[in-house]
Design an enzyme around this catalytic site. Structure first.
Site, short mmCIF file in Angstrom:
data_model
loop_
_atom_site.label_atom_id
_atom_site.label_comp_id
_atom_site.label_asym_id
_atom_site.label_seq_id
_atom_site.Cartn_x
_atom_site.Cartn_y
_atom_site.Cartn_z
N CYS B 50 0.83 -1.21 0.00
CA CYS B 50 0.00 0.00 0.00
C CYS B 50 0.87 1.26 0.00
O CYS B 50 0.39 2.34 -0.35
CB CYS B 50 -0.96 0.01 1.19
SG CYS B 50 -0.18 -0.35 2.74
N SER B 108 9.77 2.56 5.94
CA SER B 108 8.31 2.48 6.05
C SER B 108 7.74 3.78 6.61
O SER B 108 8.44 4.56 7.26
CB SER B 108 7.91 1.33 6.97
OG SER B 108 8.35 0.11 6.44
N GLU B 113 7.91 -1.00 11.26
CA GLU B 113 6.73 -1.86 11.17
C GLU B 113 7.12 -3.25 10.66
O GLU B 113 8.05 -3.41 9.89
CB GLU B 113 5.65 -1.20 10.29
CG GLU B 113 6.11 -0.85 8.90
CD GLU B 113 5.61 -1.79 7.83
OE1 GLU B 113 5.11 -2.88 8.14
OE2 GLU B 113 5.75 -1.44 6.66
N GLY B 188 -19.57 0.92 18.59
CA GLY B 188 -19.49 1.74 17.38
C GLY B 188 -19.13 0.84 16.20
O GLY B 188 -18.49 -0.20 16.39
N ALA B 189 -19.55 1.25 15.01
CA ALA B 189 -19.30 0.40 13.84
C ALA B 189 -18.70 1.20 12.69
O ALA B 189 -18.84 0.84 11.53
CB ALA B 189 -20.60 -0.27 13.39
N GLU B 191 -15.35 3.54 10.86
CA GLU B 191 -14.04 3.18 10.30
C GLU B 191 -13.02 2.88 11.40
O GLU B 191 -12.25 1.92 11.31
CB GLU B 191 -13.55 4.37 9.49
CG GLU B 191 -12.69 4.00 8.30
CD GLU B 191 -12.35 5.23 7.50
OE1 GLU B 191 -13.28 5.78 6.87
OE2 GLU B 191 -11.20 5.66 7.56
#
Lengths: 270, 469
Positions: B50, B108, B113, B188-189, B191
């Protein structure tokens, strides 16, 4: 036979030193932090065999003199740690446990010939009372150490302090488990030590002997019973009352204070 | 050194531009096949994550420059070549250094990471399967894995979470040894909740419940998470029929005298057996929360979802601690809830502070990690230099073999058949001893060479033994 015993006595500190280095590497490098240590079993087994051979050689358990007691303490500490490691699979605290083991065994080996050569007469009850008492002391000490670490980590987490030292130690629940397993072991042997002590003193001297001209003995017995009651309350509280791990740790430390009193009084009144 | 790299990454290119050039698995396979079979490249590897798209290659044809390689990749993805200021290229030792820094996590977005090493391994696996790697890239990539491992074991560069959800998981790990036996509640749902959920699932949490004002959104999130975990959405059950481990009276840390445990290191990347999912409405949270070990809240509510009132006082008498992480602003959980004895409450500022502390610790480790990269790059350079003298060594051996055979043929008839074997042994041994010093000299010259001395050494040996150029 004597030569063999002396040889093993000299070998044991080296083996424990090797274990200390292994566990030290685990703590510092954070590698192999979980699992079991087969050669710990081997060393503890060898040490147990050594003690058994001494009993055979001396015709009684080696319980007299500083060297003998230090050797027993080393074995008991290693054995308690072995049980804790078997129960939890956690290796990161091994280095801390091996330090007293190494020091005790090193001392025992240095003072060593007395450990292997003594054939002095020894009261029968010593063999039944002292080893369980030592195991109880070690188990409860180990429990108190883990309990203290547990409470310290709890406090740090509560205050949002997350430090490098605690990063390397086991998690909160594992510290609680390790303290608990040691406590169970120590409590079991404490019960046995109290029973064997009572069996010796009951028929031979009577309960009144405790309080006639033997204030130290009375204090020692009282402290022992208090310690036992504290640990009994902890065990019952855990199983029947679902006590939290924090409360169990606090009781473990309180009980340990009583155990220290017993030990101190034992030194005055052996 | 023939190795080169070209690509774009998060430093110079925005996410939109990286998306356009991103090579899917299929595209990468096509690229590797086309470039190596056409002879444009001798070896090739595509690293697509990514944050970067990079192509490591060994030239085949003379015209195989970085631009040509990038153009080929763009042709496959059907996109235009990115502008020159976005593309970087390195050759020789610089390319080696770059790969080692990438594998170590030094390049990174979040320094240190862990994921990148796995991604490099996947890229190598793909290239190796496609047959687009040979001696150079094989050696280079294995060295890169070694660098990645060394940096992670010899420094603290990868220690400590680098993100807020990661910090929440790190806290959970400090409190609970086995997340597989623990239950987590997401309040909560959105992001943020989804990111936190994925972090928990990656860490191995065994039971995950999602609470939301709108049950449908909670179910959609649970669907997505379940699909990623086990490719099926067969997780649904009646809310009351699925109790958490804590509700079932299991406190794994304090039961079981002889528990089975891992014999080796527990990897945070190992996924457990399929976790259990559950959904609930927001109003059920105060009543249900005591059944969970970890609760992460990130709603958009203006008031407290969990106010400090009588209903939460029972949390004080829980047998095991409860970790509550409140990522929401304004806060969902009343700060006074954190005063309860068995509740450990962290808000977004606490987690940011933890992340910053970890980042500071990592930054201190950068110089140690760079030293490891430099050491390994130098080792690789020496290996490359030794390789350069390999053709000379091979020719030397071949030449000596020829001479040996010629002399045996010439004088062999003077010996009895039974002595001929001894003659051959003698000839072979003599040739080996004669060659030992010059070969050692060549290898040593290559290893110690800093400015092409090995070339002069090879030429000298060629002259002495009259080898063809």
């Amino acid at each position: 036979m004597k030569l063999v015993l002396l040889g093993i006595s000299a070998l044991l500190p080296l083996l424990y030193l090797g274990l200390l280095l292994d566990y030290g590497a685990t703590f510092l490098l954070q590698s192999r932090t979980t699992g079991r240590t087969p050669w710990l079993w081997g060393v503890v087994g060898l040490h147990g065999g050594f003690l058994a051979a001494q009993i055979f050689y001396l015709d009684h358990p080696p319980l007299q003199g500083g060297a003998a007691l230090m050797g027993l303490l080393a074995f008991c500490t290693a054995l308690v740690y072995l049980v804790v490691e078997l129960a939890t699979g956690e290796r990161r605290t091994g280095a801390f446990m091996m330090v007293p083991v190494l020091l005790f065994q090193y001392g025992a080996t240095l003072l060593g010939t007395a450990q292997v050569g003594t054939v002095a007469p020894q009261p029968e009850w010593l063999g039944l009372h002292v080893p369980p008492a030592l195991l109880a002391f070690v188990g409860l000490t180990v429990s108190a150490v883990y309990a203290a670490l547990h409470l310290a980590l709890r406090r740090n987490l509560k205050r949002h302090h997350v430090g490098v030292f605690f990063d390397r130690l086991p998690s909160l629940d594992l510290l609680a488990t390790m303290s608990w397993h040691s406590l169970l072991l120590g409590f079991g042997f404490l019960t046995l030590a109290i029973v064997t002590g009572a069996v010796y003193f009951g028929p031979t001297a009577g309960v009144s002997a405790l309080f006639d001209g033997n204030p130290w003995l009375a204090a020692k017995v009282a402290a022992g019973v208090v310690a036992w009651l504290i640990y009994l309350a902890t065990v019952v509280g855990r199983f029947a009352g679902s006590w939290s791990s924090g409360r169990i740790s606090r009781f473990s430390l309180t009980g340990f204070c009583a155990v220290v009193v017993v030990l101190g009084l034992s030194a005055i009144f052996p | 050194m023939n190795i080169s790299v070209t690509g774009i990454n998060h430093r110079e290119a925005s996410v939109g531009e990286r998306e356009r050039l991103s090579l899917s698995e299929e595209d990468a396979r096509t690229f590797l096949h086309d470039t190596t079979h056409s002879g444009l490249l001798n070896e090739a590897l595509v690293l697509d994550t990514c944050n970067r798209t990079e192509i490591y290659f060994v030239k085949g044809r003379k015209d195989a420059g970085p631009r040509r390689v990038m153009e080929h990749a763009c042709r496959i993805t059907g996109t235009e070549l990115p502008s020159a200021d976005m593309i970087y290229q390195y050759a020789g030792l610089d390319a080696v250094n770059h790969l080692f820094r990438v594998a170590a996590g030094l390049d990174s977005q979040v320094v240190g990471e862990d994921e990148i090493l796995g991604q490099v391994k996947d890229a190598y696996s793909q290239a190796h399967s496609a047959g687009s790697t040979d001696v150079l890239l094989n050696k280079l990539l294995h060295r890169a894995f070694r660098v990645g491992k060394r940096v992670r074991t010899e420094t603290l560069l990868s220690q400590g979470a680098g993100s807020v959800p990661g910090a929440a998981v790190e806290l959970a790990r400090q409190m609970f040894s086995r997340l597989e036996d623990r239950s987590a509640l997401l309040i909560g749902a959105g992001e943020t909740a989804e990111t936190a959920a994925r972090a928990l699932l990656d860490a191995g949490v065994g039971y995950l419940a999602v609470a939301n004002r709108t049950l449908e959104r909670a179910e959609e999130l649970a669907d997505r998470l379940a699909a990623d975990v086990d490719r099926s959405a067969e997780w649904r059950t009646t809310p009351c029929g699925m109790r958490t481990p804590r509700e079932r009276g299991m406190c794994p840390a304090l039961t079981g005298l002889f528990q089975k445990s891992d014999s080796g290191e527990r990897s945070s990347k190992e996924k457990p057996s399929t976790p259990t999912f559950r959904t609930m409405e927001l109003d059920d949270v105060p009543e249900s929360i005591s059944g969970f070990d970890v609760a992460i809240s990130s709603t958009g509510a203006q008031g407290h979802i969990l106010p400090r009132n009588g209903s939460l006082d029972s949390l004080s008498s829980l047998p095991a601690p409860l970790l509550m992480v409140d990522i929401a602003v304004p806060r969902d959980i009343d700060p006074q809830v954190g005063e309860l004895s068995n509740v450990f409450l962290y808000n977004i500022d606490d987690l940011d502070a933890l992340v910053e502390k970890n980042q500071q610790r990592r930054r201190k480790e950068i110089s140690r990690a760079e030293a490891i990269v430099e050491e390994e790059a130098e080792r690789f350079r020496r290996w490359m230099d030794v390789r350069r003298v390999v053709p000379t060594i091979k020719e030397l051996r071949a030449r000596m073999e020829e001479l040996q055979q010629a002399e045996i043929e010439k004088y062999g008839d003077n010996f009895e058949p039974s002595d001929r074997e001894d003659l051959e042994k003698f000839a072979r041994s003599l040739c080996r001893k004669i060659l030992h010093e010059p070969i050692t000299y060549l290898r040593q010259a290559a290893e110690d060479s800093t400015d092409g001395e090995h070339v002069a050494a090879a030429e000298a040996v060629r002259d002495i033994f009259d080898l063809e150029d």
